[in-house]
Scaffold this active site. Sequence first.
Site, PDB file in Angstrom:
ATOM      1  N   TYR A 102      32.094  20.343 -21.776  1.00 43.71           N
ATOM      2  CA  TYR A 102      31.380  19.757 -20.646  1.00 43.71           C
ATOM      3  C   TYR A 102      31.158  18.252 -20.731  1.00 43.71           C
ATOM      4  CZ  TYR A 102      27.403  18.775 -17.544  1.00 43.71           C
ATOM      5  OH  TYR A 102      26.578  18.235 -16.605  1.00 43.71           O
ATOM      6  N   GLY A 136      24.601   9.760 -19.663  1.00 43.41           N
ATOM      7  CA  GLY A 136      23.172   9.570 -19.460  1.00 43.41           C
ATOM      8  C   GLY A 136      22.911   8.715 -18.247  1.00 43.41           C
ATOM      9  N   ASN A 187      22.816   8.182 -30.238  1.00 49.67           N
ATOM     10  CA  ASN A 187      23.236   9.391 -29.526  1.00 49.67           C
ATOM     11  C   ASN A 187      23.065  10.567 -30.475  1.00 49.67           C
ATOM     12  OD1 ASN A 187      26.470  10.786 -28.610  1.00 49.67           O
ATOM     13  ND2 ASN A 187      24.452  11.380 -27.930  1.00 49.67           N
ATOM     14  N   GLY A 188      22.313  11.578 -30.032  1.00 49.00           N
ATOM     15  CA  GLY A 188      22.093  12.755 -30.870  1.00 49.00           C
ATOM     16  C   GLY A 188      20.620  13.074 -30.944  1.00 49.00           C
ATOM     17  N   CYS A 228      23.447  11.173 -24.811  1.00 49.28           N
ATOM     18  CA  CYS A 228      23.386   9.738 -24.569  1.00 49.28           C
ATOM     19  C   CYS A 228      24.741   9.135 -24.904  1.00 49.28           C
ATOM     20  CB  CYS A 228      22.338   9.069 -25.459  1.00 49.28           C
ATOM     21  SG  CYS A 228      20.671   9.692 -25.189  1.00 49.28           S
TER      22      CYS A 228
END
Length: 457
Positions: A246, A30, A105-106, A2
Site C-alpha cells: 500500500y 504523510g 519515519n517509523g 511519514c
Amino acid sequence: MCGVFGAFSTAGNPVLEEVYLGLYALQHRGQESAGVAWIDKSDQIRTIKGQGLVHLALNQAELATIDASSAIGHVRYSTAGGSGLANVQPLAANYCRGPVAIAHNGNISNASGVRRYLENRGAIFQSTTDTEVILHLMAHQPHKTELDALVDSLRKLKGAFSLAVALKDRLVAARDPWGFRPLALGKRDDVYYISSESCALDLVGADMIRELEPGEILVIDDEGVRSLRIPVEPRRKYLCSFEFVYFARPDSLISGRSVYEVRKNLGKMLAKGAPCNGDCVTCMPDSGTVAAMGYAEESGIPYEKAIVRNRYSGRTFIEPTQRVRELGVRKKLNPIRELIRGKSLTVVDDSIVRGTTSRRMVELLREYGASEVHMRISSPPVKFPCYYGIDTPTREELAAARANETALCAEIGATSLGYLTGDDLIQAIGLPEWEVCTACFSGNYMEDGERHEELDI
Ligand code: SF4
C-alpha cells in the site's frame, strides 16, 4: 507513515528547494504536516513547518532564496503523539554540543520507557512524539561528540526508525537494525540526497546510489559519504511488507524490487488463490490499481477503471479521524454508472483496515446497479495493530480482528470476499520470510511480540 528527505551539497550550493521537491514526491507518505530544517551560517538551527500538504505548509519560492547547503525535510501523518503543531517535524534543538534536527519515519517501540527514564532524570519534553527521545538521549551524553552521541542513542532504540539528521557541517542518514522502513542514498552532480523512497530521487534528477542497509548510518560531509554501523545485531530483519502492498509509490524501488512489479504479482497470486468469474475486474483507486491489473491479467477477465478517484483529494487511510474517513469515501471515489449497471464486478483493494471504505463502496456500487460485488484483497487480513509506524491503533478497530471472513463479507455487504494468503504475500515480495515484517497480518512482532518497554540504557 511519514517521509524523510535530505540534501547536502559538497560545493556549498543551496539545497532547500531540492528538499521541497523531494517532500513533494513523498507527499503520499504523510499529508498532515510538512517541515524543513537547516543550520544557518551562525550555527543556529532553523526550521519552517506548517500543517497540511507540502505546497500549503511550505513556500517554495521562499525556500529557494535561503542559502543553506545542507537541509532535511519531513512529511507527517501522526502515529505516535497526535497531530498538534508541537509534533510537526523536523524536531530541532541547540544542545551543549551544537545544533541538531531530526526527521523520522517509523515508530520507536520502546519510546515511552526511554522517555520515562529521561524524565526521571530531569528531561523536559516539548512534544509528545517518540522522535524527541533521540534529542534527549543525545543531550544526556554531553561528553561525546554529536555523532558519537547520536550513534549511541540509536543503539538504545527498538522498533522502526529511518532518519535524516542535520548536524553542523554534516547530514546523517540512519536506518534501524531491523530495516523496517526504506531509506535510499542518491547523487546528482555535487549534491547527495537521502530519501524514504527512490521516486523522490527521480524527481530531483538524482541517480540512486543504493539503499541503506538495516543498521547502517551514513555520514555525508564535504569529504563525501562515510558508512558506520549501529552496534546492534538483530536475529532477523523486519522490512515492512505493507510498503509493497500500500504505502510506497509503485515507481519506487525497495530492497532492489520494483514496487510496481511486486504489487502486480500480488494481484496475480490473488487471482490464483481467490478466483472469481465476474464480468470485469476493477479496483479501489489508486493503491489497488496495479494489483487489479495483475488480477485481470492472470484471470483473463477484462480490467475496467470503473471507479474514478478525485485526484485532488488525499488517501482515505492516512487521514486521522473516523469522521473524516466516513466522509472521505464519497468525496473521493465515484463509480461510472454505465460500466457497472447489471454487471458482476470483481473489486480489488489493497487491504481492509477498519472496513468503512469497503462497506461504503459496496453500497455505492450496488446503488449504481452492480448485480454482484466480489471483493478481493491483495494482502492477508489485517488482524493486529502495527507498532512500527502505521496508524492501526487498536485491535477492536480492525475489521478482520472482530469478524471472520464470512461475517466480514456480510458486514461490508459483498457477494464474496477473498484474501491473499501470507505465503503468497512473501512469495510475491520475493524476499526470505525472516527478512519481512508481517506482524499486522500474523501477530508475529519483533522478538516474540514484546513491546520493548523495558530499558537497557
Ligand atoms: S506490522 Fe504491518 S504495517 Fe507495521 S511494519 Fe509490520 S508489516 Fe508493516
